[in-house]
Write a protein that holds these residues in place. Structure first.
Motif, mmCIF file in Angstrom:
data_model
loop_
_atom_site.group_PDB
_atom_site.id
_atom_site.type_symbol
_atom_site.label_atom_id
_atom_site.label_comp_id
_atom_site.label_asym_id
_atom_site.label_seq_id
_atom_site.Cartn_x
_atom_site.Cartn_y
_atom_site.Cartn_z
ATOM 1 N N GLY A 162 -8.596 -4.306 -7.064
ATOM 2 C CA GLY A 162 -9.283 -4.994 -5.974
ATOM 3 C C GLY A 162 -9.734 -6.385 -6.382
ATOM 4 O O GLY A 162 -9.581 -7.350 -5.621
ATOM 5 N N SER A 176 -4.086 -2.444 -4.632
ATOM 6 C CA SER A 176 -5.408 -2.019 -5.101
ATOM 7 C C SER A 176 -5.868 -0.728 -4.449
ATOM 8 O O SER A 176 -6.789 -0.063 -4.938
ATOM 9 C CB SER A 176 -6.444 -3.127 -4.833
ATOM 10 N N LEU A 177 -5.221 -0.354 -3.326
ATOM 11 C CA LEU A 177 -5.618 0.872 -2.631
ATOM 12 C C LEU A 177 -5.136 2.138 -3.328
ATOM 13 O O LEU A 177 -5.580 3.234 -2.988
ATOM 14 C CB LEU A 177 -5.074 0.855 -1.194
ATOM 15 N N PHE A 207 -9.369 0.997 -9.132
ATOM 16 C CA PHE A 207 -9.572 0.216 -7.911
ATOM 17 C C PHE A 207 -10.347 -1.073 -8.203
ATOM 18 O O PHE A 207 -10.054 -2.131 -7.633
ATOM 19 C CB PHE A 207 -10.315 1.053 -6.865
ATOM 20 N N ALA A 247 -6.804 -8.672 -6.363
ATOM 21 C CA ALA A 247 -6.454 -9.183 -5.036
ATOM 22 C C ALA A 247 -7.294 -10.406 -4.683
ATOM 23 O O ALA A 247 -6.782 -11.392 -4.138
ATOM 24 C CB ALA A 247 -6.640 -8.086 -3.988
ATOM 25 N N ALA A 252 -3.835 -6.578 -2.302
ATOM 26 C CA ALA A 252 -4.834 -5.699 -1.687
ATOM 27 C C ALA A 252 -4.234 -4.319 -1.432
ATOM 28 O O ALA A 252 -4.891 -3.288 -1.645
ATOM 29 C CB ALA A 252 -5.338 -6.314 -0.372
ATOM 30 N N SER A 275 0.844 -1.193 0.000
ATOM 31 C CA SER A 275 0.000 0.000 0.000
ATOM 32 C C SER A 275 0.881 1.246 0.000
ATOM 33 O O SER A 275 0.568 2.242 -0.664
ATOM 34 C CB SER A 275 -0.942 0.014 1.207
ATOM 35 N N PRO A 283 -12.824 -5.316 -13.658
ATOM 36 C CA PRO A 283 -12.641 -6.236 -12.525
ATOM 37 C C PRO A 283 -12.574 -7.699 -12.947
ATOM 38 O O PRO A 283 -11.859 -8.489 -12.313
ATOM 39 C CB PRO A 283 -13.867 -5.966 -11.635
#
Length: 422
Positions: free
Chosen positions: A280, A165-166, A276, A283, A162, A42, A329
């Motif tokens: 996301g 993805s932030l 995102f 992840a 994860a 992150s 996604p």
């Protein structure tokens, strides 16, 4: 003379140092190392997240943005295999908190960086911190895995994905309202990471002392030249597949927000939300990919993650705004489902070199992505972002090269023939 001594004398060879294995799956350590992976990545995701801010405040072009991405990724790429090789010979738990200290320093420098050169120096520190973390983090995951290596590697890698993805949300929540100085908040995350890393390092050291680090050389049969050549060829193919996947992911993570802003006239915050969705979902794909690979085979999952994503990636440039939100996604979930699997596959390909191999594969995932970011930035300046995003859609088609990799059964046979453990 014992059989072992005779065999050792006859072959004149020795296997790499063997890692101690924790008994059973140690989920507390796996969850802790996954959280630190989330902290690390992150923080690393701050770099692409701040691109739009730096582009405007420092009047940068796409090529300069590419150089920033290249600086952090290439630093991590070069140093990860080096640290992995060192830790294979001499496991050093203290590397974990020390690496996070480099990351903290990098974020402090980034918050106060007055110009482009200072930004480059800051991201190099972050890259060094990432390089220190990943090989040893992967080793800790391997030690805590027990017999569930696919699941363990997925738990470890899902934290990192994860964290990555932030990045788009960080842009919206922190950097749009606070600007570059918002990076100062991540020094607190790095400090928390140092605390958790210290706990993990203590467990790591206890396992080394309790189980013993075997400096005695295990007996190995001489690897046949044709098998050695096949292993080298398979590693080259695997690295190429990592490069393709990384390049495509970088094209979305670093530049797709600019594409959305240009084509659909989106505000930056809305464009980052689409990124995102991709990261996301990736992840989630990382988490589910490991257990599926344990059941259906690692090579099969690597192949499916590329080939199933290919037609959707080709459709993406033609999609309207609604379908873009649907396709991104799905592509992220499918393509990044093989993220942890490639690491485990490489560990099977070269058993006994957990740190080196993990550093090589995960290091290349970042480093080659950095090369891709640099090249893409240069091409975008010359050819336009729409044309380059269209061309990137063809990259997943190269997943067909997975058929050149040996099957899981073949890898297990090679390991048995050479007295190694996978």
């Amino acid at each position: 003379m014992t059989t072992k001594s005779a065999a050792k004398k006859e072959t004149g060879q020795s296997l790499p140092l063997q890692e101690p294995q924790a008994k059973g799956t140690v989920f507390a350590i796996l969850i802790a190392i996954s959280f630190v992976h989330l902290f690390n990545d992150s923080i690393q995701s701050v770099i692409p997240a701040i691109f739009p801010i730096l582009k405007e405040s420092m009047n940068l072009n796409y090529t300069q943005i590419g150089w920033i991405s290249f600086a952090i990724n290439f630093t991590a790429s070069i140093m990860q295999p080096v640290i992995g090789l060192f830790s294979d010979k001499r496991p050093t738990p203290a590397i974990l908190p020390i690496g996070m200290g480099f990351t903290l320093t990098g974020m402090l420098l980034l918050a106060y960086a007055p110009d482009y050169k200072a930004v480059l120096l800051a991201v190099i520190f972050v890259g060094l911190g990432s390089a220190a973390f990943h090989p040893e983090g992967s080793r800790v995951s391997h030690m805590a895995a027990g017999s569930r290596r696919g699941l363990a590697q997925s738990i470890f890698q899902v934290g990192g994905n994860a964290g990555q993805s932030l990045a788009p949300m960080l842009t919206s929540w922190i950097f749009i309202p606070l600007g570059q100085f918002g990076a100062i908040w991540f020094t607190g995350i790095a400090a928390a990471g140092i605390v958790v890393q210290s706990f993990i390092a203590r467990w790591y050291g206890n396992v080394l002392r309790t189980e013993g680090f075997a400096r005695k050389k295990a007996v190995a049969r001489r690897i046949k030249p044709e098998v050695r050549n096949r292993i080298m060829f398979a590693m080259i193919v695997l690295i190429l597949l990592v490069f393709v996947r990384s390049w495509y992911s970088t094209s979305v993570g670093s530049y797709y927000a600019f594409y959305l802003m240009e084509v659909f006239k989106m505000p930056l915050a809305d464009a980052q939300l689409y990124i995102f969705l991709f990261l996301g979902a990736g992840a989630l794909g990382t988490f589910f990919g490991g257990p599926l690979a344990d059941r259906f085979g690692k090579r099969n999952m690597i192949f499916l993650s590329m080939v199933l994503a290919a037609p959707l990636a080709l459709l993406l440039p033609y999609a309207n705004q609604f379908w873009t939100a649907i396709l991104l996604p799905i592509i992220g979930f499918i393509m990044l489902s093989s993220f942890s699997i490639t690491v485990v596959y490489a560990q099977m390909l070269v058993p006994g070199k957990i740190g080196t191999v993990s550093g090589l594969i995960t290091g290349l995932a970042f480093g080659l992505g950095g090369v891709g970011a640099l090249v893409l930035g240069n091409w975008i300046d010359k050819l336009g972002i729409t044309n380059i995003m269209f061309l990137c859609g063809f990259l997943p088609l190269l997943g067909i090269l997975t058929f050149l990799l040996p099957t899981d059964k073949t890898l297990n046979r090679w390991a048995e023939e050479n007295g190694a453990e996978v």
